[in-house]
Design an enzyme around this catalytic site. Structure first.
Site, mmCIF file in Angstrom:
data_model
loop_
_atom_site.group_PDB
_atom_site.id
_atom_site.type_symbol
_atom_site.label_atom_id
_atom_site.label_comp_id
_atom_site.label_asym_id
_atom_site.label_seq_id
_atom_site.Cartn_x
_atom_site.Cartn_y
_atom_site.Cartn_z
ATOM 1 N N PRO A 23 0.851 -1.190 0.000
ATOM 2 C CA PRO A 23 0.000 0.000 0.000
ATOM 3 C C PRO A 23 0.885 1.237 0.000
ATOM 4 C CG PRO A 23 0.116 -0.943 2.213
ATOM 5 C CD PRO A 23 0.868 -1.878 1.306
ATOM 6 N N ALA A 25 0.260 5.419 -0.222
ATOM 7 C CA ALA A 25 -0.599 6.577 -0.403
ATOM 8 C C ALA A 25 -0.083 7.398 -1.587
ATOM 9 C CB ALA A 25 -0.603 7.407 0.873
ATOM 10 N N GLN A 77 -6.830 -1.485 2.661
ATOM 11 C CA GLN A 77 -6.229 -1.127 3.946
ATOM 12 C C GLN A 77 -7.005 -0.032 4.657
ATOM 13 O OE1 GLN A 77 -2.502 1.169 4.707
ATOM 14 N NE2 GLN A 77 -1.715 -0.799 5.408
ATOM 15 N N CYS A 108 2.047 3.201 9.682
ATOM 16 C CA CYS A 108 2.241 4.600 9.267
ATOM 17 C C CYS A 108 2.916 5.396 10.387
ATOM 18 C CB CYS A 108 0.899 5.221 8.892
ATOM 19 S SG CYS A 108 1.111 6.890 8.285
ATOM 20 N N ASP A 210 12.835 -2.646 1.814
ATOM 21 C CA ASP A 210 14.058 -2.511 1.014
ATOM 22 C C ASP A 210 14.259 -3.622 -0.017
ATOM 23 O OD1 ASP A 210 14.338 -0.363 2.650
ATOM 24 O OD2 ASP A 210 16.443 -0.714 3.154
ATOM 25 N N ARG A 233 8.514 0.717 -2.744
ATOM 26 C CA ARG A 233 9.253 1.677 -3.573
ATOM 27 C C ARG A 233 9.950 1.022 -4.753
ATOM 28 N NH1 ARG A 233 12.697 3.699 1.224
ATOM 29 N NH2 ARG A 233 12.301 1.511 1.735
HETATM 30 C C1 LIG Z 1 4.956 7.174 -0.732
HETATM 31 C C2 LIG Z 1 4.659 6.056 0.244
HETATM 32 C C3 LIG Z 1 3.376 5.889 0.704
HETATM 33 C C4 LIG Z 1 3.088 4.863 1.628
HETATM 34 N N1 LIG Z 1 1.794 4.670 2.040
HETATM 35 C C5 LIG Z 1 1.491 3.634 2.871
HETATM 36 C C6 LIG Z 1 0.135 3.338 3.244
HETATM 37 O O1 LIG Z 1 -0.816 3.993 2.822
HETATM 38 N N2 LIG Z 1 -0.059 2.278 4.095
HETATM 39 C C7 LIG Z 1 0.978 1.508 4.575
HETATM 40 O O2 LIG Z 1 0.750 0.562 5.330
HETATM 41 N N3 LIG Z 1 2.253 1.767 4.221
HETATM 42 C C8 LIG Z 1 2.515 2.779 3.373
HETATM 43 N N4 LIG Z 1 3.818 2.982 2.977
HETATM 44 C C9 LIG Z 1 4.860 2.045 3.419
HETATM 45 C C10 LIG Z 1 5.035 0.920 2.401
HETATM 46 O O3 LIG Z 1 3.864 0.160 2.243
HETATM 47 C C11 LIG Z 1 6.177 -0.020 2.789
HETATM 48 O O4 LIG Z 1 5.908 -0.611 4.029
HETATM 49 C C12 LIG Z 1 7.523 0.709 2.908
HETATM 50 O O5 LIG Z 1 7.703 1.587 1.803
HETATM 51 C C13 LIG Z 1 8.688 -0.283 2.974
HETATM 52 O O6 LIG Z 1 8.690 -1.114 1.831
HETATM 53 P P1 LIG Z 1 9.679 -0.843 0.574
HETATM 54 O O7 LIG Z 1 11.061 -0.768 1.119
HETATM 55 O O8 LIG Z 1 9.428 -2.011 -0.340
HETATM 56 O O9 LIG Z 1 9.255 0.475 -0.024
HETATM 57 C C14 LIG Z 1 4.115 4.012 2.081
HETATM 58 C C15 LIG Z 1 5.424 4.215 1.618
HETATM 59 C C16 LIG Z 1 5.707 5.209 0.711
HETATM 60 C C17 LIG Z 1 7.119 5.374 0.213
#
Ligand SMILES: Cc1cc2nc3c(=O)[nH]c(=O)nc-3n(C[C@H](O)[C@H](O)[C@H](O)COP(=O)(O)O)c2cc1C
Length: 327
Positions: A23, A25, A77, A108, A210, A233
């Site tokens: 997820p 945002a 979510q 969050c 990551d 990301r």
């Molecule tokens: C721009 C952005 C928006 C995010 N929005 C949410 C969200 O709405 N709900 C949530 O549980 N996590 C949110 N996250 C966290 C991601 O779901 C994820 O847990 C976090 O980026 C780590 O994973 P990654 O390293 O693969 O990016 C957001 C992260 C980013 C960068």
């Protein structure tokens, strides 16, 4: 070790492959979810939706729980912290939306959310967590999963206690992004916590944090023994990541998108965003920030980003994407 291409069972639902689009945002809307699913994600989680707004009948929030008819593997979510409100929101979603699962945001870190005791701050009160999950499971009828951090604070790394409370209350799976609230995105995520969690829970554990390339995902499966990997990301501007993971697992050479592939994908993504947008005429304002990420690893990225960010309408943005790298 199970294969990535096998399915992840969450109660009665099977999601295949065991790769989940996180997820995010501002990103995880219908268009992006459909694109990621086409590119190999087994399930996509929506952006967080406020349980309070839903229960209060906000029309805009109601629109956000609707999925497209082409979507088949979506988890919605919710964020909130009041058991009654979260239970009622779960009931509304199960009646009004066609999603397969509900997810609770306990990750969050932003102040606006945490100051109300929501997001990662909810982890500070495991008995409330239990009540929230129990209320959503009993009233919603959909499988309820929980996405959490390692803890609400660097001095309170309580993901084990909170996960067990979730499991006891009927949660169907846990996603762990093993950083605490104060870390936000800094430092290295403690993947060993995912491994630890996998050893104590009987419900599926989804690893997150990551995974920026296909090899990272395979390494996370191997190091942690998790049941699925969630990617955030790493998929922005690179939806091929899902396909690449499956190709490597099959022993094939993973696709290496060239400039023409990147342009095609960026334009396809743009067109899908307009198709599923509620107010397409304004989409360029949001998309001119995110779509340059398709060119992130090119040597003209900075230059292209600056140009694309000046687009003053949809047509200009589409044209700039179409001619990226060729000016
Ligand atoms: C721009 C952005 C928006 C995010 N929005 C949410 C969200 O709405 N709900 C949530 O549980 N996590 C949110 N996250 C966290 C991601 O779901 C994820 O847990 C976090 O980026 C780590 O994973 P990654 O390293 O693969 O990016 C957001 C992260 C980013 C960068």
């Amino acid at each position: 070790m199970q294969k990535v291409s096998e399915s992840l069972s969450i109660n009665q639902h099977c999601f295949s492959p065991r790769l989940i689009a996180a997820p995010m945002a501002g990103y995880s809307n219908t268009a992006t979810r459909l694109l990621y699913r086409q590119m190999g994600a087994g399930m996509c989680v929506t952006e967080m939706v406020s349980a309070k707004s839903l229960v209060m009948g906000s029309r805009e929030t109601f629109e956000r729980i609707k999925t497209a008819s082409a979507e088949d593997s979506v988890s919605l979510q919710l964020f909130g912290g009041c058991p009654e409100e979260m239970g009622e929101a779960a009931r509304i979603v199960s009646q009004e939306s066609k999603v397969q699962c509900l997810d609770i945001n306990m990750g969050c870190p932003v102040k606006k959310v945490a100051k109300n005791g929501y997001g990662s701050q909810l982890m500070a009160d495991p008995s409330r967590v239990f009540s929230v999950v129990q209320s959503m499971v009993s009233r919603g009828g959909l499988p309820v999963t929980v996405k959490m951090r390692s803890g609400p604070d660097q001095d309170q790394i309580n993901f084990l206690e909170v996960s067990l409370a979730c499991q006891d209350a009927g949660a169907a799976a846990i996603t762990l992004h093993p950083r605490n609230r104060h870390q936000k995105f800094s430092g290295t995520p403690a993947w060993e916590y995912i491994h630890k969690l996998k050893q104590i829970l009987t419900i599926p554990v989804i690893g997150n944090g990551d995974v920026f390339c296909a090899q990272d995902a395979l390494y996370m499966f191997e190091k942690t023994g998790c049941d699925a990997v969630m990617i955030g990301r790493g998929a922005i501007g690179n939806p091929w990541i899902f396909q690449q993971i499956l190709e490597i697992e099959r022993g094939q050479n993973p696709i290496k998108p060239d400039l023409a592939d990147k342009v095609r994908m960026a334009v396809l993504h743009f067109d899908m965003e307009l198709e599923y947008s509620k107010r397409p005429e304004k989409e360029y304002l949001r998309l001119r920030k995110s779509l340059p990420e398709y060119f992130r690893d090119t040597n003209f990225y900075e230059q292209e980003k600056q140009k694309i960010q000046t687009a003053s309408d949809n047509q200009e943005l589409r044209n700039l994407l179409l001619h990226s790298g060729s000016w």
